[in-house]
Write a protein that holds these residues in place. Structure first.
Motif, short mmCIF file in Angstrom:
data_model
loop_
_atom_site.label_atom_id
_atom_site.label_comp_id
_atom_site.label_asym_id
_atom_site.label_seq_id
_atom_site.Cartn_x
_atom_site.Cartn_y
_atom_site.Cartn_z
N LYS A 510 8.69 -2.45 11.33
CA LYS A 510 7.48 -2.16 10.59
C LYS A 510 7.78 -1.80 9.15
O LYS A 510 7.10 -2.26 8.22
N GLU A 514 6.56 -3.97 5.89
CA GLU A 514 5.83 -3.36 4.79
C GLU A 514 6.53 -3.59 3.47
O GLU A 514 5.91 -3.86 2.43
N ARG A 517 5.92 -7.21 2.47
CA ARG A 517 4.59 -7.42 1.92
C ARG A 517 4.49 -6.92 0.48
O ARG A 517 3.85 -7.53 -0.38
N ARG A 518 5.10 -5.76 0.27
CA ARG A 518 5.05 -5.20 -1.09
C ARG A 518 5.69 -6.13 -2.10
O ARG A 518 5.19 -6.38 -3.19
#
Length: 559
Positions: A510, A514, A517-518
């Motif tokens: 996870k 994340e 995605r950033r």
């Protein structure tokens, strides 16, 4: 080498300017022989005369003008408990063996006695037999009788076993005394009684002696309630002490002097106490038997004690000093200690250092705080009920190995085998002889008696084999249960470990997703999946999680 010690207690003087440390210290444990020295001091205590009792493990101090008793532990040298009562305690005494678990007897300002069993917490309160405050208490050497003196000039004799009995005398029996009441009253004094004590004789010829403000000391036959002798004194006696061999008594006066009362002063074929011609004639001791302090000291003598060898008398005075007196010479010897505050109580401890001393089997590690029992104090009227309460428990510590009694003679073979540490030699020899006989006669050429004995042995062996097989079976079942439990426990631990690992991998993925995605949003990474961009990333995450779940399931199924 013998060692002799004493315990001294003091009373705080309110108006006297003293250092705080001196005010706090109220009980002192002091060595007397061979070298006088202060051993221990206990704080937060202020006692009146006759308000101190000592056992091998504890010190009991009734606080002056208060309804509390401070209990100190001698081994730990600190205050163990503070025991409150409903009345002001004016005196106390300890009934029981010095190194055992006894009963604390307390006198109150209202004129009643309170008995507290130290190892059970049971508390009993007597009737209000004295008209004024109880000033002094004494327990006889057999621990069967209590003598209480009061400001009303009366002495009451109490039966300790009757007071502690669960079966009290019925109220409707006129031949028996009322429950929790004295069995005899001695009424020859005409003023407040200050001190009372028993002799050392454990029998019917023992005596008691009392001192009162009417300037008399009276010797009593307390078994029959008769007055044996009266001594007329020159001053008000404040305290008493007796000779260890019952040859004399000593009285302390308000001016600090000591009166020597010689029981064998009069020459007679009979003891002066039992000579009818001398019993009715009071004796006034000669001036030579009165010992005085040096001219610089004139403080009242509040307490007296005699050394174990009967050669030295110790006296505690109102100026805080403890003086010694030479009994053989009949004169003042020296000053032993100075505690600044009035020394109200002195108690000599039994000497230590004797060879082959027997140790008491019980030890009172901690006292049980008293609890009032209404059913035993005249509130229910059921005085004939001898039922012991369910919550009546005795708490003590065994300090020695319990003795195993020797097996008495005339026991049967079975009793001998049961009481023997292993197997008796006679039983082993008999068994070996029987086995030898069976080995030497395999064809069965034995007489009928031997055949019968052999059949009995076979039957016994068969029974023992069955018992052994049953025991082994139960042992195997128990081992199987333990192994099964261990396997289940290990399996649960492995499952928990797999779950924790799976959750950890999820958290790591996870965090990585994340972060990815950033970077895509910030333009640091360019996705090649076109419009699906981030959604493609989420699909990839779901596929990886499904793969992890399937792998974990495979691992569990393989286990």
């Amino acid at each position: 080498m013998l060692t002799e010690s004493f315990v001294a207690s003091t009373r705080t003087v309110e108006r006297q300017a003293q250092a705080t440390t001196v005010k706090d210290i109220g009980i002192h444990l002091h060595d007397f022989q061979p070298i006088p020295s202060l051993k221990t001091s206990l704080k937060k205590s202020s006692t009146q005369p006759n308000c101190l009792a000592v056992s091998a493990t504890h010190i009991f101090a009734a606080q002056a003008h208060k309804s509390v008793v401070h209990v100190y532990n001698r081994e730990r040298s600190n205050q163990e408990a503070l025991v409150p009562f409903q009345e002001i305690i004016t005196c106390l005494a300890l009934a029981g063996q010095y190194d055992g678990a006894g009963t604390l007897v307390l006198g109150t300002q209202s004129g009643r006695l309170i008995l507290c069993e130290l190892a059970t917490g049971r508390q009993i309160s007597t009737s209000q037999s004295h008209l004024q405050a109880v000033t002094c208490l004494a327990v006889d050497p057999t621990f069967n009788f209590i003598l209480s003196g009061s400001s009303d000039s009366n002495l009451h004799l109490w039966s300790l076993p009757s007071l502690l009995s669960f079966s009290q005398s019925p109220l409707n029996d006129p031949s028996q005394p009322l429950p929790l009441s004295p069995i005899r009253t001695l009424t020859n004094h005409r003023a407040a009684i200050n001190a009372v004590l028993f002799g050392h004789i454990p029998g019917q010829t023992n005596y008691a002696i009392s001192a009162a403000n009417d300037q008399t000391c009276i010797v009593w036959d307390y078994f029959n309630g008769a007055m044996l002798h009266t001594y007329l004194l020159a001053n008000h006696p404040v305290c008493l002490a007796r000779d260890p061999a019952d040859r004399a008594a000593y009285a302390g006066f308000e001016d600090g002097s000591i009166q020597f009362l010689n029981f064998y002063k009069q020459r007679s074929l009979l003891h002066s106490f039992y000579d009818p011609s001398q019993q009715s004639t009071p004796t006034q001791p000669p001036p030579s038997d009165r010992w005085h302090l040096p001219e610089s000291s004139s403080s009242p003598a509040y307490s007296l004690q005699v050394s174990f060898d009967s050669t030295t008398l110790l006296s505690g005075h109102g100026d805080g000093r403890i003086h010694t007196w030479n009994i053989a010479k009949g004169m003042y010897a020296s000053q032993l200690a100075d505690f600044t505050l009035p020394v109200t109580n002195l108690l000599m401890l039994p000497p230590t250092g004797f060879p082959n001393t027997q140790t008491q089997g019980l030890k009172l590690q901690n006292i049980i705080k008293p609890r009032y029992e209404s059913s035993l104090n005249g509130n229910t009227g059921n005085h004939g009920d001898s039922t012991i309460p369910i919550n009546y428990t005795f708490t003590a510590q065994f300090v020695t190995t319990l003795p195993i009694p020797d097996a008495p003679s005339g026991l049967s073979d079975l009793d001998t085998a049961l009481t023997h540490p292993s197997f008796p030699n006679s039983m082993l020899e008999e068994g070996i002889a029987e086995l030898t006989a069976l080995t030497n006669n395999p064809s069965g050429s034995l007489d009928p008696n031997e055949i019968t004995e052999s059949d009995t042995l076979r039957t016994q062996n068969a029974n023992l084999k069955l018992q052994l097989d049953d025991a082994l079976r139960r042992q195997r079942e128990a081992i199987a249960e333990v192994l099964k439990y261990d396997q289940e426990r290990l399996k649960r631990e492995e499952e928990e470990n797999l779950k924790r690992a799976r959750k950890k991998r999820r958290r790591i993925r996870k965090v990585e997703m994340e972060e990815r995605r950033r970077k895509v949003v910030m333009g640091e990474i360019v996705e090649t999946d076109g419009e699906n961009g981030v959604r493609g990333t989420e699909g990839e995450e779901e596929e990886e999680e499904e793969e992890d779940l399937s792998s974990d399931t495979d691992e569990l199924s393989s286990d």
